[in-house]
Structure formats: C-alpha cells, structure tokens
Write a protein that holds these residues in place. Structure first.
Motif, PDB file in Angstrom:
ATOM      1  N   SER A   1       0.904  -0.976  -0.248  1.00  0.00           N
ATOM      2  CA  SER A   1      -0.095   0.050   0.192  1.00  0.00           C
ATOM      3  C   SER A   1       0.991   1.140  -0.063  1.00  0.00           C
ATOM      4  CB  SER A   1      -0.697   0.124   1.149  1.00  0.00           C
ATOM      5  OG  SER A   1      -1.293   1.151   1.229  1.00  0.00           O
ATOM      6  N   ARG A   2       0.659   1.947  -1.196  1.00  0.00           N
ATOM      7  CA  ARG A   2       1.445   3.423  -1.080  1.00  0.00           C
ATOM      8  C   ARG A   2       0.418   4.446  -0.341  1.00  0.00           C
ATOM      9  NH1 ARG A   2       0.145   5.128  -7.066  1.00  0.00           N
ATOM     10  NH2 ARG A   2      -1.761   4.237  -6.201  1.00  0.00           N
ATOM     11  N   GLU A   3       1.331   5.130   0.635  1.00  0.00           N
ATOM     12  CA  GLU A   3       0.474   5.947   1.666  1.00  0.00           C
ATOM     13  C   GLU A   3       1.336   7.315   1.921  1.00  0.00           C
ATOM     14  OE1 GLU A   3       0.082   3.683   5.276  1.00  0.00           O
ATOM     15  OE2 GLU A   3      -0.953   1.885   4.359  1.00  0.00           O
ATOM     16  N   ILE A   4       0.202   8.339   2.509  1.00  0.00           N
ATOM     17  CA  ILE A   4       0.745   9.505   2.585  1.00  0.00           C
ATOM     18  C   ILE A   4      -0.349  10.335   3.765  1.00  0.00           C
ATOM     19  CG2 ILE A   4      -0.749  10.617   1.006  1.00  0.00           C
ATOM     20  CD1 ILE A   4       1.101  12.939   0.387  1.00  0.00           C
ATOM     21  N   VAL A   5       0.516  10.978   4.675  1.00  0.00           N
ATOM     22  CA  VAL A   5       0.012  11.383   5.927  1.00  0.00           C
ATOM     23  C   VAL A   5      -0.218  12.926   5.908  1.00  0.00           C
ATOM     24  CG1 VAL A   5      -0.448  11.617   8.267  1.00  0.00           C
ATOM     25  CG2 VAL A   5       0.578   9.481   7.239  1.00  0.00           C
ATOM     26  N   VAL A   6      -1.476  13.588   5.891  1.00  0.00           N
ATOM     27  CA  VAL A   6      -1.621  15.001   5.808  1.00  0.00           C
ATOM     28  C   VAL A   6      -2.472  15.375   7.231  1.00  0.00           C
ATOM     29  CG1 VAL A   6      -2.703  16.862   4.539  1.00  0.00           C
ATOM     30  CG2 VAL A   6      -2.133  14.737   3.374  1.00  0.00           C
ATOM     31  N   PRO A   7      -1.725  16.474   7.770  1.00  0.00           N
ATOM     32  CA  PRO A   7      -2.354  16.927   9.010  1.00  0.00           C
ATOM     33  C   PRO A   7      -3.473  17.761   8.694  1.00  0.00           C
ATOM     34  CG  PRO A   7      -0.279  18.246   8.447  1.00  0.00           C
ATOM     35  CD  PRO A   7      -0.555  17.167   7.463  1.00  0.00           C
ATOM     36  N   VAL A   8      -4.624  17.634   9.259  1.00  0.00           N
ATOM     37  CA  VAL A   8      -5.798  18.292   9.046  1.00  0.00           C
ATOM     38  C   VAL A   8      -6.449  18.948  10.354  1.00  0.00           C
ATOM     39  CG1 VAL A   8      -6.475  17.215   6.786  1.00  0.00           C
ATOM     40  CG2 VAL A   8      -7.330  16.394   9.009  1.00  0.00           C
TER      41      VAL A   8
END
Length: 406
Positions: free
Chosen positions: A112-119
C-alpha cells in the motif's frame, strides 16, 4: 521465640495501639504519601498507555518502507521510480504476494502506497482546534493493519472523496457519523465508515483513498511510505538487502513494530522525564513530613518507651517498633494512593502529539508494574523518614522522660 523478638512484637503492638491518640498527625503522613504515589502513578500510567497505543499498532509481519534516510513518515519521500521497480520485481524480495486488491494486480505484492496529511478539526465540546492525521492509502492499506476492522459502514471507494474514521475520533468529535459530510482542507468528504483497531494509535487516524488525498491537498505523485506484508519471519532482512541495491535516495525498511516502538519510547521517556522529578520533589517533602510525624510519635510515647526500657527492654525493640510504625503508615498511604490513581486514571482518555505532529488519543493504564513502582516510592518515604525518629527512640533520656510524667 527469643526474648528480643518478644520485646519487639510487644513494642510494635504498643506503638500501633496508640495510633488513635495521634490520629490527625498520622493521617497527615498517610495522605502525603498517598498524594506522592498517586501523582507518580498518574505519570507512569500516562507513559504506559501511550506505549500501549503505539505498540498495539505495530506488527512484526508488516514492514514500512521509508525514503530519504529517515525512520519516520514525516520527512520521508519514496520516489516513483523505486515504487515501479519494486512492484515490477518478480523474484524473492521478502514481500508476500497478494491474491486480490491493492496497488498490484492479482498475484502482485501485498503493498500500500501511503501519505499522511495533517488536517485541522474543531472539537464541538469546547470549540478547540485539533490537528488530526488524514492518511491516504491504497485499498490494500486497511488489510495491512492486522487488528483493524470495520465497525460501521464500508471502506472508501477508489478515487472518491470518502473517509473512514478511527473509533477514538468518532467518539470524541461530532460530525463524523456515517453519512456526515466533513470539510478537511478545502473540500468536503463523506464519512462512509468507522473502524476499530484494539485501542491502538490507528484509531486516531482518518483513512481515505491515496489519489483523492493527493489531489485535494496538491500533492500529486507524492508517497511518504510503503506498507508491505513480509513473506515469513525472514522476510525483513531479504527486503532490506534488496532495497540497499536501489540507486538514488536511500530506502529504509523496518518492521511496523519497531517503527512504533521507537516513536512510543521517545514520548514515553519525555512523560517520565517530567513525572519523576515532580514525584521525587514531592517525596522529599513527604519524607520531611514523615520524619516530623514520627518525631512527634516518639515524643508522645516518651513515658511508655522509658518505662519499657527500665523494665529491661533493649534499644533494638525501641528502634524496630518506631520504624515499623513509620513503614506501616507509609504502606497505608501507598495503598491509598494506588487505589486513588486506579480509580481516577485507569482508562481515562488522554491525548498528545503523536507521529506526524498530529493528535493521538490513548488511555491511561495503571498496570501492576506502575502500581509497584509508585508503591515502592511510598515505601521508601516511610523507611527513610522513620529511620531518624527510630534512632531517637533508642537514645531517649529515661530519667527525664519519667520525670516529665510528674
């Protein structure tokens, strides 16, 4: 039983039997010890709960691939060429093959390719703004979290602006019920499901489709990490050896368990760094209070001690009985502090900044080792605080004490 032991037991009985006469000053010692123990137990329970939340998220059968020489997702970047090279590999690289779903076709890598974005999200209960983690992932991502299960609804659809919300977020924040629309960034997202993960750190995340997150936050093509299922216990060394041969920016592979254990150790150590000095400072005050209490006890029982000494009781029984009284009061205080900390803190919801500089919720956990550590500090207060008064009881001027009765 020897004469010395009989004398010791008799003087202990006399000391403890006279406690009601000194109820309030004895109670002050008990409560001061209880406060020290409760404070230390609270900090240790916080550290233990944080560790449990992160370590519960980790699995030794899952590996996380990071780029740029970092061991955290923050600052990591996995190049597209490396992903293509990895997924095109047909030989053994330590990664299991997946029969369905995910980035790869049937029989491809379980990846799984993944990215984390703060919201930023406004908490309805107090209007406070909280920063949460929005994780974009491939469809295989949820299956690569061993303890994660859908509790309501369904998983997000590929390409759609749909989110699946962790249980802790769903419980704490309003507006995240299945079917609700939530504004994250500049676009609206539809909540299509809730998931649980055994109370682990994953429950403080929001999951969505990778490409939808990349598009909404202008991060087209960016991938911070790859999650893969290892091919058996020996899969990680094979994968690491394979990645070491990749040209360009270095790629690091570590087990999910090691990744979260390292993160938990840093924050837990910081919590203990604040907790121990505060508890020890309070313990110094409690020890001084114990010393004062026991000196008052010796003064109050001066006539009794002098009478028993003149009847043939030795110095050792006087010393032991006074010390036992101090230890008994400190044990009572420690037990009270442990009980109070368990009632007040165990299972209490807390939150702190976790990985990726976003909010992570966890439960305080007053475990047996937490109670034992805090209790031993309480016991030490009695042992140290009672030593000098016990010595004073052996050096009491007998004639002066008896003359005071007149």
């Amino acid at each position: 039983m020897s004469s010395a032991l009989k004398q010791i037991f008799l003087m202990i009985r006399v000391n403890l039997g006279s406690l009601p006469r000194r109820l309030w000053i004895s109670l002050s010692m008990v409560l001061s010890v209880a406060l020290v123990v409760a404070v230390l137990a609270g900090f240790l329970a916080m550290a233990r709960g944080f560790e449990a939340a992160l370590q519960g998220a980790g699995s030794t059968g899952i590996a996380v691939i990071l780029g740029g020489g970092t061991n955290q997702e923050t600052g990591s970047d996995v190049p597209a060429e490396a992903i293509r090279s990895l997924t095109a590999t047909t030989g053994e690289i330590g990664v299991a093959r997946d029969a369905a779903g995910g980035l790869a076709p049937a029989g491809g890598l379980a990846l799984s390719r993944e990215i984390v974005v703060p919201v930023d999200v406004i908490r309805a209960s107090d209007g406070a703004e909280q920063t949460l983690s929005l994780r974009g992932m491939d469809l295989a991502g949820s299956a690569l979290r061993d303890r994660a299960t859908l509790s309501q609804g369904r998983l997000f659809s590929p390409g759609a602006r749909e989110i699946v919300v962790g249980g802790r977020i769903a419980d704490e924040f309003s507006g995240f019920a299945v079917g609700d629309k939530v504004r994250l960034g500049a676009v609206d997202w539809t909540v299509v499901g809730h998931f649980t993960s055994g109370g682990s750190a994953f429950e403080s995340e929001i999951w969505a489709d990778l490409e939808a997150v990349q598009s909404a936050f202008d991060r087209q093509g960016q991938v911070q990490s790859l999650r893969v299922r290892l091919d058996g216990a020996g899969g990680l060394p094979v994968l690491q050896e394979h990645l070491a041969a990749f040209p360009g920016a270095p790629l690091t592979a570590l087990s999910e368990a090691d990744l979260y254990a390292a993160q938990s150790e840093r924050t837990a150590s910081l919590i203990r760094l604040f907790g121990w000095p505060l508890a020890l400072l309070m313990a110094v005050g409690a020890t001084a209070g114990a010393l004062n209490t026991m000196m008052s006890s010796v003064s109050d029982r001066a006539i009794e001690i002098a009478t028993l000494r003149l009847l043939g009781f030795g110095r050792l029984p006087a010393f032991t009985a006074t010390w036992v009284e101090a230890v008994a009061l400190s044990i009572t205080g420690a037990a009270l502090g442990i009980l109070a900390s368990w009632l007040a803190f165990n299972g209490w919801q807390a939150s702190t900044m976790g990985a990726n500089n976003t909010k992570m919720a966890f439960q305080l956990d007053v475990t047996a080792d937490v109670a034992l550590t805090a209790g031993l500090l309480g016991l030490a207060i009695g042992i140290i605080g009672g030593a000098l008064p016990a010595l004073a009881a052996t050096r009491l001027p007998l004639t002066s004490a008896l003359r005071a009765r007149g």
